[in-house]
Design an enzyme around this catalytic site. Structure first.
Site, PDB file in Angstrom:
ATOM      1  N   ASP A  10       0.973 -19.992 -38.241  1.00 36.09           N
ATOM      2  CA  ASP A  10       0.352 -19.161 -37.202  1.00 36.09           C
ATOM      3  C   ASP A  10       1.030 -19.423 -35.867  1.00 36.09           C
ATOM      4  OD1 ASP A  10      -1.506 -18.083 -38.994  1.00 36.09           O
ATOM      5  OD2 ASP A  10      -2.852 -19.785 -38.736  1.00 36.09           O
ATOM      6  N   LYS A  30       1.611 -19.735 -45.605  1.00 29.84           N
ATOM      7  CA  LYS A  30       0.827 -18.528 -45.351  1.00 29.84           C
ATOM      8  C   LYS A  30       1.411 -17.850 -44.125  1.00 29.84           C
ATOM      9  CE  LYS A  30      -3.556 -18.315 -43.427  1.00 29.84           C
ATOM     10  NZ  LYS A  30      -3.741 -17.155 -42.537  1.00 29.84           N
ATOM     11  N   ASP A  58      -1.111 -13.111 -45.759  1.00 30.58           N
ATOM     12  CA  ASP A  58      -2.515 -12.944 -45.360  1.00 30.58           C
ATOM     13  C   ASP A  58      -2.644 -11.680 -44.512  1.00 30.58           C
ATOM     14  OD1 ASP A  58      -5.180 -13.470 -45.086  1.00 30.58           O
ATOM     15  OD2 ASP A  58      -4.925 -15.138 -43.691  1.00 30.58           O
ATOM     16  N   LYS A  60      -4.797  -9.259 -44.933  1.00 28.77           N
ATOM     17  CA  LYS A  60      -6.198  -8.828 -44.829  1.00 28.77           C
ATOM     18  C   LYS A  60      -6.313  -7.307 -44.819  1.00 28.77           C
ATOM     19  CE  LYS A  60      -8.210 -12.977 -42.788  1.00 28.77           C
ATOM     20  NZ  LYS A  60      -7.097 -13.850 -42.411  1.00 28.77           N
ATOM     21  N   LEU A  61      -5.756  -6.680 -45.853  1.00 30.04           N
ATOM     22  CA  LEU A  61      -5.762  -5.217 -45.926  1.00 30.04           C
ATOM     23  C   LEU A  61      -7.192  -4.689 -45.944  1.00 30.04           C
ATOM     24  CD1 LEU A  61      -2.993  -4.439 -48.584  1.00 30.04           C
ATOM     25  CD2 LEU A  61      -2.784  -4.513 -46.094  1.00 30.04           C
ATOM     26  N   PRO A  65      -9.292   3.609 -50.158  1.00 26.31           N
ATOM     27  CA  PRO A  65      -8.666   3.137 -51.398  1.00 26.31           C
ATOM     28  C   PRO A  65      -7.197   3.524 -51.554  1.00 26.31           C
ATOM     29  CG  PRO A  65     -10.872   3.947 -51.859  1.00 26.31           C
ATOM     30  CD  PRO A  65     -10.602   4.240 -50.413  1.00 26.31           C
ATOM     31  N   GLY A 177      -3.368 -25.122 -41.116  1.00 27.23           N
ATOM     32  CA  GLY A 177      -2.511 -24.624 -40.051  1.00 27.23           C
ATOM     33  C   GLY A 177      -2.270 -25.669 -38.992  1.00 27.23           C
TER      34      GLY A 177
HETATM   35  O1  C5P Z   1      -7.582 -23.878 -38.369  1.00 30.78           O
HETATM   36  P1  C5P Z   1      -6.232 -23.797 -38.995  1.00 30.78           P
HETATM   37  O2  C5P Z   1      -5.127 -23.704 -37.963  1.00 30.78           O
HETATM   38  O3  C5P Z   1      -5.966 -24.853 -40.019  1.00 30.78           O
HETATM   39  O4  C5P Z   1      -6.245 -22.401 -39.742  1.00 30.78           O
HETATM   40  C1  C5P Z   1      -5.332 -22.037 -40.725  1.00 30.78           C
HETATM   41  C2  C5P Z   1      -5.631 -20.644 -41.203  1.00 30.78           C
HETATM   42  O5  C5P Z   1      -6.886 -20.587 -41.849  1.00 30.78           O
HETATM   43  C3  C5P Z   1      -5.669 -19.607 -40.098  1.00 30.78           C
HETATM   44  O6  C5P Z   1      -4.599 -18.726 -40.348  1.00 30.78           O
HETATM   45  C4  C5P Z   1      -6.971 -18.909 -40.203  1.00 30.78           C
HETATM   46  O7  C5P Z   1      -6.757 -17.518 -40.442  1.00 30.78           O
HETATM   47  C5  C5P Z   1      -7.651 -19.517 -41.391  1.00 30.78           C
HETATM   48  N1  C5P Z   1      -8.983 -20.068 -41.070  1.00 30.78           N
HETATM   49  C6  C5P Z   1     -10.106 -19.468 -41.593  1.00 30.78           C
HETATM   50  N2  C5P Z   1     -11.344 -19.991 -41.350  1.00 30.78           N
HETATM   51  C7  C5P Z   1     -11.495 -21.092 -40.605  1.00 30.78           C
HETATM   52  C8  C5P Z   1     -10.371 -21.722 -40.063  1.00 30.78           C
HETATM   53  C9  C5P Z   1      -9.119 -21.164 -40.321  1.00 30.78           C
HETATM   54  O8  C5P Z   1      -9.971 -18.470 -42.297  1.00 30.78           O
HETATM   55  N3  C5P Z   1     -12.705 -21.580 -40.402  1.00 30.78           N
END
Ligand code: C5P
Length: 198
Positions: A10, A30, A58, A60-61, A65, A177
Protein backbone atom coordinates in the site's frame (compact mmCIF):
# COMPACT_ATOMS: atom_id res chain seq x y z
CA UNK A 1 0.32 -22.86 11.89
CA UNK A 2 1.67 -23.04 8.35
CA UNK A 3 0.05 -19.95 6.89
CA UNK A 4 1.07 -17.83 3.95
CA UNK A 5 2.04 -14.22 4.54
CA UNK A 6 0.83 -11.73 1.92
CA UNK A 7 2.59 -8.37 2.03
CA UNK A 8 0.25 -5.48 1.18
CA UNK A 9 2.11 -3.00 -1.00
CA UNK A 10 0.00 0.00 0.00
CA UNK A 11 2.22 2.75 -1.32
CA UNK A 12 1.52 5.61 -3.72
CA UNK A 13 3.95 4.79 -6.50
CA UNK A 14 5.36 1.92 -8.46
CA UNK A 15 8.81 3.18 -7.61
CA UNK A 16 8.18 2.73 -3.89
CA UNK A 17 6.46 -0.60 -4.41
CA UNK A 18 9.31 -1.94 -6.51
CA UNK A 19 11.84 -0.72 -3.94
CA UNK A 20 9.99 -2.50 -1.14
CA UNK A 21 9.52 -5.69 -3.13
CA UNK A 22 13.24 -5.68 -3.88
CA UNK A 23 14.04 -5.50 -0.18
CA UNK A 24 11.35 -7.79 1.23
CA UNK A 25 11.52 -10.48 -1.47
CA UNK A 26 8.19 -12.00 -0.38
CA UNK A 27 6.47 -14.90 -2.12
CA UNK A 28 3.06 -13.18 -1.99
CA UNK A 29 2.04 -9.56 -2.44
CA UNK A 30 -1.25 -7.75 -2.33
CA UNK A 31 -1.70 -4.92 -4.78
CA UNK A 32 -4.67 -2.83 -3.70
CA UNK A 33 -6.54 0.28 -4.75
CA UNK A 34 -3.79 2.80 -4.04
CA UNK A 35 -1.29 1.12 -6.32
CA UNK A 36 -3.86 -0.04 -8.89
CA UNK A 37 -4.83 3.59 -9.48
CA UNK A 38 -1.30 4.94 -9.45
CA UNK A 39 0.66 5.39 -12.68
CA UNK A 40 1.57 2.00 -14.18
CA UNK A 41 0.20 0.22 -11.12
CA UNK A 42 -1.40 -2.61 -13.06
CA UNK A 43 1.65 -2.98 -15.26
CA UNK A 44 3.69 -3.38 -12.08
CA UNK A 45 1.25 -6.05 -10.85
CA UNK A 46 1.79 -7.91 -14.13
CA UNK A 47 5.56 -7.58 -13.71
CA UNK A 48 5.37 -9.10 -10.24
CA UNK A 49 3.57 -12.06 -11.75
CA UNK A 50 6.15 -12.38 -14.52
CA UNK A 51 8.86 -12.41 -11.84
CA UNK A 52 7.23 -15.50 -10.35
CA UNK A 53 5.60 -13.81 -7.40
CA UNK A 54 2.10 -14.75 -6.27
CA UNK A 55 -0.43 -11.96 -6.39
CA UNK A 56 -3.60 -10.97 -4.58
CA UNK A 57 -5.13 -8.24 -6.71
CA UNK A 58 -7.35 -6.46 -4.21
CA UNK A 59 -9.50 -4.70 -6.79
CA UNK A 60 -12.68 -5.00 -4.69
CA UNK A 61 -14.82 -5.19 -7.82
CA UNK A 62 -18.35 -3.91 -7.32
CA UNK A 63 -20.72 -3.35 -10.24
CA UNK A 64 -23.61 -4.83 -12.18
CA UNK A 65 -23.17 -8.53 -13.05
CA UNK A 66 -22.11 -8.07 -16.68
CA UNK A 67 -19.46 -5.54 -15.78
CA UNK A 68 -18.11 -7.63 -12.92
CA UNK A 69 -17.94 -10.66 -15.22
CA UNK A 70 -16.19 -8.79 -18.02
CA UNK A 71 -13.79 -6.95 -15.70
CA UNK A 72 -12.90 -10.27 -14.07
CA UNK A 73 -12.29 -11.82 -17.50
CA UNK A 74 -10.04 -8.90 -18.50
CA UNK A 75 -8.05 -9.11 -15.26
CA UNK A 76 -7.57 -12.87 -15.61
CA UNK A 77 -6.48 -12.43 -19.22
CA UNK A 78 -4.07 -9.56 -18.59
CA UNK A 79 -2.73 -10.14 -15.08
CA UNK A 80 -3.72 -13.63 -13.88
CA UNK A 81 -3.58 -12.96 -10.14
CA UNK A 82 -3.85 -15.90 -7.78
CA UNK A 83 -6.65 -14.05 -5.95
CA UNK A 84 -8.97 -11.30 -7.13
CA UNK A 85 -11.26 -9.60 -4.62
CA UNK A 86 -14.90 -8.89 -5.39
CA UNK A 87 -17.49 -7.01 -3.29
CA UNK A 88 -20.72 -8.06 -5.01
CA UNK A 89 -22.07 -10.21 -7.87
CA UNK A 90 -19.70 -13.00 -6.97
CA UNK A 91 -21.48 -15.43 -9.32
CA UNK A 92 -20.72 -13.12 -12.24
CA UNK A 93 -17.07 -12.93 -11.19
CA UNK A 94 -16.91 -16.71 -11.04
CA UNK A 95 -18.30 -16.84 -14.58
CA UNK A 96 -15.66 -14.41 -15.83
CA UNK A 97 -12.73 -16.01 -13.98
CA UNK A 98 -10.31 -18.24 -15.81
CA UNK A 99 -6.94 -19.89 -15.33
CA UNK A 100 -5.41 -19.90 -11.90
CA UNK A 101 -7.39 -16.93 -10.54
CA UNK A 102 -9.54 -17.58 -7.49
CA UNK A 103 -12.25 -15.15 -6.47
CA UNK A 104 -11.95 -13.78 -2.93
CA UNK A 105 -15.24 -12.37 -1.68
CA UNK A 106 -15.08 -9.28 0.53
CA UNK A 107 -18.65 -9.11 1.82
CA UNK A 108 -17.80 -6.61 4.55
CA UNK A 109 -14.81 -4.46 5.26
CA UNK A 110 -13.19 -5.29 8.56
CA UNK A 111 -13.33 -1.61 9.49
CA UNK A 112 -17.14 -1.73 9.15
CA UNK A 113 -19.58 -3.67 11.24
CA UNK A 114 -18.93 -7.15 9.84
CA UNK A 115 -21.67 -9.72 9.49
CA UNK A 116 -21.44 -13.37 8.64
CA UNK A 117 -21.49 -14.45 5.04
CA UNK A 118 -21.74 -18.20 5.20
CA UNK A 119 -23.33 -18.82 1.81
CA UNK A 120 -20.86 -17.23 -0.54
CA UNK A 121 -20.18 -19.20 -3.73
CA UNK A 122 -16.60 -17.84 -3.79
CA UNK A 123 -13.80 -20.23 -2.87
CA UNK A 124 -12.14 -17.59 -0.67
CA UNK A 125 -13.36 -15.06 1.88
CA UNK A 126 -11.65 -11.99 3.24
CA UNK A 127 -12.65 -11.41 6.86
CA UNK A 128 -11.40 -10.37 10.27
CA UNK A 129 -9.60 -12.78 12.58
CA UNK A 130 -12.65 -12.79 14.79
CA UNK A 131 -14.98 -13.94 12.01
CA UNK A 132 -12.41 -16.46 10.75
CA UNK A 133 -12.53 -18.15 14.14
CA UNK A 134 -16.33 -18.30 14.07
CA UNK A 135 -16.48 -19.52 10.47
CA UNK A 136 -14.19 -22.43 11.30
CA UNK A 137 -15.38 -23.40 14.77
CA UNK A 138 -19.02 -22.30 15.03
CA UNK A 139 -20.17 -22.71 11.43
CA UNK A 140 -17.79 -25.58 10.58
CA UNK A 141 -16.74 -23.94 7.33
CA UNK A 142 -13.63 -25.81 6.32
CA UNK A 143 -13.80 -25.62 2.53
CA UNK A 144 -13.19 -21.88 2.14
CA UNK A 145 -9.83 -20.23 2.01
CA UNK A 146 -9.80 -17.50 4.67
CA UNK A 147 -7.72 -14.40 4.04
CA UNK A 148 -7.32 -12.21 7.12
CA UNK A 149 -5.97 -8.63 7.19
CA UNK A 150 -5.34 -6.43 10.20
CA UNK A 151 -2.46 -8.45 11.65
CA UNK A 152 0.20 -7.10 13.97
CA UNK A 153 3.14 -8.31 15.98
CA UNK A 154 2.39 -8.96 19.65
CA UNK A 155 2.63 -5.75 21.66
CA UNK A 156 2.09 -3.66 18.58
CA UNK A 157 -1.69 -3.34 18.49
CA UNK A 158 -2.77 0.22 17.91
CA UNK A 159 -6.32 -0.17 16.61
CA UNK A 160 -9.44 -2.13 17.41
CA UNK A 161 -9.47 -4.18 14.25
CA UNK A 162 -5.98 -5.59 14.51
CA UNK A 163 -4.90 -8.82 16.19
CA UNK A 164 -1.51 -10.37 16.85
CA UNK A 165 -0.39 -12.79 14.13
CA UNK A 166 -0.19 -15.79 16.45
CA UNK A 167 -3.82 -15.45 17.48
CA UNK A 168 -5.27 -16.10 14.06
CA UNK A 169 -4.53 -19.70 13.31
CA UNK A 170 -7.86 -20.13 11.49
CA UNK A 171 -6.58 -18.01 8.59
CA UNK A 172 -4.95 -19.60 5.57
CA UNK A 173 -3.45 -16.28 4.53
CA UNK A 174 -2.40 -13.33 6.68
CA UNK A 175 -2.38 -9.95 4.94
CA UNK A 176 0.17 -7.64 6.48
CA UNK A 177 0.92 -4.12 5.32
CA UNK A 178 2.33 -1.36 7.48
CA UNK A 179 3.95 -3.56 10.14
CA UNK A 180 6.24 -4.72 7.33
CA UNK A 181 6.31 -1.91 4.79
CA UNK A 182 6.84 0.82 7.41
CA UNK A 183 9.26 -1.12 9.57
CA UNK A 184 12.80 0.18 9.92
CA UNK A 185 13.89 -3.13 8.44
CA UNK A 186 11.04 -4.45 6.25
CA UNK A 187 12.90 -7.67 5.43
CA UNK A 188 13.46 -8.48 9.12
CA UNK A 189 9.81 -7.69 9.89
CA UNK A 190 8.64 -9.96 7.07
CA UNK A 191 10.88 -12.76 8.37
CA UNK A 192 9.44 -12.33 11.85
CA UNK A 193 5.88 -12.75 10.55
CA UNK A 194 6.99 -15.77 8.50
CA UNK A 195 8.35 -17.38 11.66
CA UNK A 196 5.07 -16.83 13.49
CA UNK A 197 3.06 -18.18 10.57
CA UNK A 198 5.30 -21.21 9.98
O1 C5P B 1 -3.14 -2.38 8.43
P1 C5P B 1 -2.26 -2.95 7.36
O2 C5P B 1 -1.34 -1.91 6.77
O3 C5P B 1 -1.54 -4.19 7.77
O4 C5P B 1 -3.28 -3.34 6.21
C1 C5P B 1 -2.97 -4.19 5.16
C2 C5P B 1 -4.15 -4.32 4.25
O5 C5P B 1 -5.23 -4.95 4.91
C3 C5P B 1 -4.68 -3.00 3.73
O6 C5P B 1 -4.48 -3.02 2.33
C4 C5P B 1 -6.13 -2.95 4.05
O7 C5P B 1 -6.89 -2.85 2.85
C5 C5P B 1 -6.43 -4.26 4.72
N1 C5P B 1 -7.03 -4.10 6.05
C6 C5P B 1 -8.34 -4.48 6.26
N2 C5P B 1 -8.90 -4.39 7.50
C7 C5P B 1 -8.20 -3.93 8.54
C8 C5P B 1 -6.87 -3.54 8.36
C9 C5P B 1 -6.32 -3.64 7.09
O8 C5P B 1 -8.98 -4.92 5.30
N3 C5P B 1 -8.77 -3.87 9.73
Amino acid sequence: MSQQVIVALDVPSVREAAGLAGVIRASWYKVGLELIYSKDGLRFARQLKMAGVKLFLDAKLSDVPTTVERATAAICREIEPEFLSVRNNVEAALKGASGITRIAHVPYLTSDREQYCIATPAPALVCSAHLARNYRHDFGILDKTLIVPGIRLPGNISDDHAVPAASCEEADFLVIGRPITRADDPYAAYKKFLEIAA
